[in-house]
Design an enzyme around this catalytic site. Structure first.
Site, short mmCIF file in Angstrom:
data_model
loop_
_atom_site.label_atom_id
_atom_site.label_comp_id
_atom_site.label_asym_id
_atom_site.label_seq_id
_atom_site.Cartn_x
_atom_site.Cartn_y
_atom_site.Cartn_z
N SER A 10 -11.72 4.82 -3.59
CA SER A 10 -11.71 5.18 -2.16
C SER A 10 -12.90 6.04 -1.76
O SER A 10 -13.32 6.02 -0.61
CB SER A 10 -10.40 5.85 -1.78
OG SER A 10 -10.20 7.04 -2.52
N ARG A 66 -2.58 4.24 1.95
CA ARG A 66 -3.03 4.99 3.10
C ARG A 66 -4.40 5.64 2.97
O ARG A 66 -4.93 6.13 3.98
CB ARG A 66 -2.01 6.08 3.45
CG ARG A 66 -1.80 7.12 2.36
CD ARG A 66 -0.86 8.22 2.82
NE ARG A 66 -1.47 9.07 3.81
CZ ARG A 66 -2.33 10.07 3.54
NH1 ARG A 66 -2.65 10.35 2.29
NH2 ARG A 66 -2.85 10.78 4.51
N THR A 123 -7.69 4.72 2.40
CA THR A 123 -8.81 4.21 3.20
C THR A 123 -8.44 4.16 4.68
O THR A 123 -9.27 4.38 5.55
CB THR A 123 -9.25 2.82 2.69
OG1 THR A 123 -9.57 2.95 1.30
CG2 THR A 123 -10.45 2.30 3.44
N VAL A 139 -4.58 -1.88 1.63
CA VAL A 139 -4.58 -3.07 0.77
C VAL A 139 -3.98 -2.81 -0.60
O VAL A 139 -3.86 -3.71 -1.40
CB VAL A 139 -6.01 -3.62 0.56
CG1 VAL A 139 -6.57 -4.13 1.87
CG2 VAL A 139 -6.92 -2.57 -0.07
N GLU A 151 -1.02 -2.17 -1.86
CA GLU A 151 0.32 -2.51 -2.34
C GLU A 151 0.73 -3.96 -2.16
O GLU A 151 1.42 -4.53 -3.01
CB GLU A 151 1.34 -1.61 -1.65
CG GLU A 151 1.20 -0.15 -2.06
CD GLU A 151 2.02 0.76 -1.18
OE1 GLU A 151 3.04 1.24 -1.63
OE2 GLU A 151 1.62 0.97 -0.02
#
Lengths: 82, 293, 163, 764
Positions: free
Chosen positions: D480, D519, D521, D716, D718
């Site tokens: 990230s 959560r 990004t 993206v 999960e």
């Protein structure tokens, strides 16, 4: 101001199963106070572990979120993640 | 705990005899995790990997000698063994990752006496012998005599395996080994099957050895399956009998890796497939000269 | 209890350290020598994060006694780059996004280098089996396998000219 | 890549920047939690229960305390009592047991000594007297009338009428819509199936580890790897009964989490031991401890019934879900209820979900928690409906897929989502119609995950050389930091290589929630964008000073303050005449001292509008009919990322999710002995996929921007783990004719099904 409220089906105990109700308040917190007057117990139901969706936006901690006229507030269970 | 690295068999015998809590150490892929988890430590670890004889791989006109601590990576890279015993080499290559291949050995695989070990079925199928050294000198026994139960061997305290001896296979002879594991690698056999067959010029089986792993406390020889095969071409009806006989001789347990019913059935399936592969290999033209190319 | 004195060569440097007889090479590298590139993911040889090369052999250092390192030549991930000059595998892992959390990366790099040293032009299947001793839980292996194959190409083409 | 809407042209967003933390990671220099050593540190180990369920009669630590090198020994008595009504009660008594142990591996004491060996020896000398209680090890046992009750305080939440007696049911959740009886009456086909699944572990390669140092001033510093160091701080403080501000948490690099590092296990023990000993304390779990004592996923029993019309229209759905969350209450069932029918328009539906407890390790979040299991049920029943109706699996899904404006199970209209686009991406992929070899089969499945927002903070500091440091509070589990650099570069208009993204400790950056719910990004990215936009306002002001013009006449364009006003107003005599028209960020940064001081801006927000993510997977398997072994031979995964900030790491998240899902589908499971002892607490018998178990995984990024995010990002992390289980199950059916509804779909189970002629354990 008065807004339309939709309760997800797991939150309808205090409304005897009614999904769509109306309430008033300038914030979600005030709205919940008003709903609790109308449907005793609904306030407790909506204050913990509940999010709202307003105008397509999921809001996890909505107590002080401002409400505009004409919006519809959807109360939904809070999600989590991994 | 001390670490000792003798360079001769005699020195190792002395070391092991001198302290009751001495432990033989080669790959130690099981021993070190046990020690780290807080189990009582041996007083001395006798590392056998510095004894040249235990790491050597040699071949002659008639036989192969493989050091008990020779890494399976070396076994798999040995051109002579690859040609003579393709199945045994396959079994050797299946022990763990590349990392483990550089530590694991036939000696460790056999001396651990795990019912699920990969090389013992192939070693038995190829009539391997082991040289065992100990306080009383050296003795040679059939490989099938070493493991007598899960984690138990027939070796006395102070004894260790020095080397394996394998006769060069006769003409038109080859072996194969198959195992079933849930993953493609890094796994323990749920069922293993080795087969070695010798064919005559017409393609009939003249000699067969079929062994199973992980379906009994020790390697099982499927004698009825061998009988069903000998004198016949490995055609479907014959293979059906081989499969049934191999399943019948399996005497597995239910555990976290498989069930009785599963292991019994798959023992037959793998024995059959191993026979087919071994027979195909035995029929290859270059096998006419008995494992020498 | 007296400790074992070990003299060896690590990443080209002469190194001496003291260890316990039962101490693993992994623990000695990390705790005595101060090289923490090799990681412990399992302690049983099942994950490959502790991979090192000792005397030309790729090993799980969690399954090797530190005392065995006496007189040996050990290579760890810290020795892969030549100064600021990354090994082609390291460069390809970076460019190919072959790491996510990065904990398995040192082990993969060491194992991949050993693989390419042995087999300079591996197929995808050979790379997958060659690296089967190294677990990665983040990437699904796709970008790792691609990066190893890219590095092989680079090395074979001479563009990744490196020791 | 499928882009469904005209995308703004970005300069940096969407490029494949080499990750800023990559060099340290490929050279072995990156510091993970267990890599930290502090001068004078002690080593500590945990004494764990050998029993799955027992009352602690007494603990005698005297022998341990007297052993060489031992500096401190603690038990539950060293922590403040906690009431069962406390919000974090479960976490507290999970970290260290009080009067009872609830699973094998439950921590009962901890010992710190000068060396690890000394600590191990002393731990073995701690004498715990247990009164062994009957253990509850399966969902059926937990629900049985005469079941031993784990927690005497547990009254079922959501029960109607309200529960009066304690039970092993923590909560019941019900959802419904339309008229379920009428719906099923209208259906031309109704299929009802039962599914069962075992606990599985996240399997991160880095075991939990920490170092804690409590000073004489009573303040503690913790170095650890976690998915959220602010949460480590608050949870540790809660357990110790401390003020939060007495603790500082320094985030180490984290070696994988997948939900498993959203909670804590070691840190309060380390702080307490350190406090007692007056020395730093290091704790590192073994792999066996990770398996036995940290949170796996829940296990489940699920029944799903779907009704459809002849044309494939889904008309009714009924689901009964039981999720066991292990030793303590959890939310698995509720999350299952929220996902089971969320992907499809089903006018009439009912869902009842139970959350139950039993004597296994307390479950933790695992990537899209609960959703892979409901998808397993719904997507395989759908596959069967398609088969029986003679409709293509793809067409059935397209016909019923939710789109913008359709109602969620929870009743609200869905915002812009990309489910249909993902289905279409798979339909148009060459894989979709590729030929299959003998014994091969192909499975299609879809998956849904909500994603979440939560709180994030970011600080942007401009350095005097014109580079920027971006500090966020989100631990970086999968790259990230690279995404933060790209978004900051886009906003500031400078090269991303001139941006250093760092993860700040709990005292260096504003509060930030755990990296979970995909959560980082999305939400932390929003905070970075906000901080950068605040910075740009400041930069325009500084430029206006330097140019001696009005700030309103300055625009920020491509990293430059550009004067766009009437030329007359810029004719001051003392201004920097060379910079009349344009000043670079670097030029402004250089003069910061003279124009008002350091350039720093922050962004802090509670992110609203996390956009749901959909994934559609296509899987080919080959099944060995003689052994039941299933190999994955081809895999294609499409997922809506909204906007892929860094496509490589979006693909990586998808590919990693697939690999975990495939492992879950085929081989991963907790195996318990009859006494509740875990039989496979290691990577040999807990079989995560190895490289040779998988093919290349073709990740197809679909981009339907999330309107709530400045760059359209959806989480993206999960969604990619949701479809693999049903995709594999459907592929096995395609290859063998067998439907397997119990996980894992191990060789034993597959061969049983093949031998039974297509009937699986619970009928076909």
């Amino acid at each position: 101001m008065t807004v339309r409220v939709h309760l997800s089906s797991n939150l309808r105990g205090p409304t005897d199963g009614i999904a769509d109700i109306k309430g008033s308040g300038t914030t979600v917190g005030a709205l919940i106070d008003d709903l609790d007057h109308q449907y005793p117990g609904l306030g407790d139901t909506l204050r913990s572990g509940v999010s709202v969706v307003i105008d397509g936006l999921l809001i996890a901690h909505p107590q002080y979120h401002q409400l505009n006229d004409g919006v519809q507030v959807f109360f939904v269970p809070q999600s989590a993640g991994g | 705990m001390r670490y000792a690295s003798p360079t001769t068999v005699a020195e190792a015998v002395d070391l092991l005899g001198s302290e009751p809590q001495a432990r033989v150490y080669a790959g130690a892929t099981d021993l070190i995790p046990q020690i780290r988890s807080g189990r009582p430590e041996p007083t001395v670890m006798v590392d056998l990997k510095h004894i040249a004889r235990l790491c050597a791989i040699a071949d002659s006109e008639t036989s192969f000698t493989v050091g008990a601590a020779a890494p399976t990576a070396d076994v798999c890279a040995h051109a002579g063994l690859v040609v003579a015993f393709p199945g045994l080499v396959e079994a050797s290559s299946l022990i763990g990752s590349d990392q483990i291949q550089n530590r694991s050995s036939w000696g460790g695989n056999l001396a651990n006496a795990s019912p699920a070990a990969d090389t013992p079925p192939s070693l038995v199928a190829n009539h391997a012998r082991v040289v065992i050294a100990g306080p009383g000198g050296e003795r040679t026994v059939g490989v099938e005599e070493v493991a007598i139960g899960p984690g138990q061997t027939s070796m006395s305290p102070g004894e260790f395996i020095v080397e394996f001896e394998l006769d060069r296979p006769p003409a038109r002879t080859a072996d194969a080994y198959l195992r079933m594991t849930p993953r493609t690698e890094m796994d323990i056999a749920v069922v293993g099957a080795a087969a070695r067959v010798t064919l005559d010029a017409e393609g009939r089986v003249t000699e067969a050895t079929i062994t199973l792993g992980a379906v009994a406390p020790t390697v099982v020889r499927a004698a009825d399956a061998e009988t069903a095969l000998v004198g016949n071409e490995p055609a479907d009806d014959v293979l059906d009998r081989v499969e049934a006989a191999a399943s019948a001789v399996a005497d597995p347990i239910d555990d976290k890796r498989g069930t009785v019913a599963y292991r019994r059935k798959v023992a037959g399936v793998l024995a059959r497939r191993a026979v087919v592969i071994a027979a195909q290999r035995a029929a290859e033209p270059q096998r006419g000269r008995g494992g020498q190319q | 209890m007296s400790r074992v004195h070990v003299t060896c060569t690590i990443n080209g440097d002469p190194v001496e350290f003291l260890c316990d007889g039962g101490q693993t090479l992994l623990d000695a590298l990390r705790d005595e020598v101060g090289l923490t590139g090799a990681k412990e993911g399992c302690g049983t040889g099942d994950c490959g994060t502790c991979s090192v090369v000792m005397d030309g052999r790729l090993l799980c250092s969690c399954l090797v006694l530190a005392a065995e390192a006496e007189g040996s030549i050990v290579s760890t991930v810290e020795g892969m780059a030549d100064g600021d000059d990354l090994h082609p595998l390291q460069q390809c892992f970076l460019e190919g996004a072959a790491l996510q959390c990065g904990i398995c990366t040192p082990g993969f790099l060491i194992a991949a280098k050993a693989l390419l040293d042995r087999n300079p032009d591996p197929t995808e299947t050979e790379v997958r089996y060659g690296l089967a001793g190294n677990l990665c839980r983040c990437t699904g292996y796709d970008k790792i396998v691609r990066s190893v194959m890219d590095a092989a190409k680079k090395i074979n083409a001479g563009t990744g000219d490196h020791h | 890549m499928t882009i469904t809407e005209p995308k703004p042209s970005y300069k940096y967003v969407g490029t494949r920047l080499v990750r800023p933390d990559g060099l340290e990671k490929v050279t072995g220099r990156a510091r993970f939690a267990a890599d930290l050593n502090i001068a004078g540190q002690l080593h500590a180990v945990v004494v764990r229960s050998p029993h799955a369920h027992a009352r602690i009669v007494s603990i005698d630590t005297s022998a341990a305390e007297a052993m060489p090198g031992v500096k401190s020994v603690i038990t539950g008595d060293d922590f403040p009592a906690v009431d069962s009504s406390h919000r974090q009660y479960d976490m507290c008594v999970n970290v260290i047991a009080r009067d009872k142990v609830f699973y094998e591996g439950h921590a009962v004491a901890a010992v710190a000594a000068a060396t690890l060996k000394q600590a191990q020896a002393a731990a073995a000398a701690v004498k715990v007297d247990y009164e062994v209680l009957p253990a509850v090890l399966t969902i059926d046992e937990a629900l049985a009338d005469n079941a031993p009750v784990l927690h005497s305080h547990m009254l079922t939440r959501g029960a109607e009428p309200p529960a009066e007696a304690a039970s092993n049911v923590a909560a019941v959740t019900r959802f419904s819509g339309g008229n379920i009886e009428a719906g099923f009456a209208e259906a031309d086909i109704v299929i009802e199936r039962e599914f069962s699944t075992k606990p599985v572990h996240q399997g991160y390669i880095e075991p939990h580890a920490c170092v804690a140092d409590t000073g004489q001033d009573g303040y503690a510093t913790i170095w650890c790897s976690s998915q959220g160091h602010f949460n480590v701080r608050s949870s540790t403080a809660t357990l110790l009964g401390w003020e939060t501000t007495r603790i500082k948490v320094m985030p180490a690099e984290i070696g994988g989490g997948f939900g498993g590092k959203t909670t804590i296990y070691l840190e309060p023990l380390a702080v307490a031991l350190s406090s007692q000993a007056g020395r730093p304390v290091k704790m590192v779990m073994t792999r066996s401890e990770v398996f036995r004592a940290t949170g796996p996923s829940p296990s489940t029993k699920i029944r799903v019934k779907l009704g459809a019309k002849k044309d494939g229209t889904l008309i009714a759905g009924d689901a009964y879900l039981v999720y066991s969350n292990g030793a303590y209450a959890g939310a698995g069932g509720m999350l299952g209820a929220m996902t089971v029918f969320e992907s499809y328009n089903i006018a009439n539906f009912g869902v009842e979900a139970l959350d139950v407890v039993m004597n296994t390790a307390r479950s933790a979040a695992y990537r899209a928690p609960a959703a892979p299991l409901t998808a397993f049920a719904t997507e395989t029943v759908l596959d069967e409906i398609a088969e029986k109706l003679g409709i293509e699996a793809m067409e059935l899904r397209l016909k019923n897929a939710v789109t913008e404006g359709d109602l969620s199970t929870m009743g609200f209209p869905l915002a812009r989502i990309g489910f249909v686009e993902c289905l279409e991406a798979i339909r148009s992929h060459p894989h979709f119609n590729a030929p299959l070899a003998p014994n091969q089969g192909r499975g299609l499945a879809a998956g849904y995950w909500f994603n979440i927002g939560e709180s994030s903070s970011a600080t942007v500091n401009l350095n005097e050389d014109g580079t920027a440091t971006v500090v966020t509070g989100s631990p970086d589990i999968g790259g990230s930091r690279a995404s933060m650099a790209l978004m900051a570069a886009e906003e500031l208009g400078i090269d991303p290589h001139d941006i250093r993204p760092v993860v700040g400790d709990t005292e260096a950056v504003g509060f930030t929630d755990v990296t979970e719910g995909s959560r980082a990004t999305f939400a932390t990215g929003m905070a970075v964008v906000q901080a950068c936009r605040n910075m740009v306002v400041e930069l325009r002001g500084r430029a206006a000073k330097m140019m001696e013009v009005e700030v309103d006449d300055i625009n920020w364009v491509d990293g430059h303050a550009v004067y766009v006003g009437n030329g007359d107003s810029a004719s001051g005599s003392s201004g920097d005449s060379a910079a009349k028209e344009s000043l670079s960020l670097a030029a402004i940064a250089r003069k910061a001292k003279r124009t008002g001081g350091p350039l720093t801006a922050t962004g802090s927000l509670e992110a609203h509008g996390a956009g749901p993510a959909f994934a559609v997977h296509l899987c080919d398997v080959e099944v060995d009919p003689g052994t039941g072994v299933v190999r994955i031979v081809r895999y294609t995964a499409a997922q809506d990322a909204g906007t892929a900030i860094h496509p490589s790491y979006v693909e990586g998240q998808i590919q990693g999710g697939v690999a975990q899902g495939v492992g879950w589908a085929l081989n991963e499971e907790y195996i318990y002995a009859p006494d509740g002892v875990m039989e496979n607490p290691g990577f040999l018998d807990y079989r995560v996929p190895v490289a040779s178990d998988l093919p290349m995984i073709d990740a197809v990024i679909v981009e339907v921007p999330n309107p709530a995010h400045p760059y359209g990002v959806r989480g993206v992390g999960e969604a990619g783990i949701v479809p693999p289980i049903p995709a594999v199950a459907n592929a096995i059916h395609s290859a063998t004719g067998c439907r397997i509804r119990d996980l894992p779909m191990s060789p034993v189970r597959v061969l049983e099904a093949i031998t039974a002629g297509g009937a699986s354990a619970n009928g076909s």
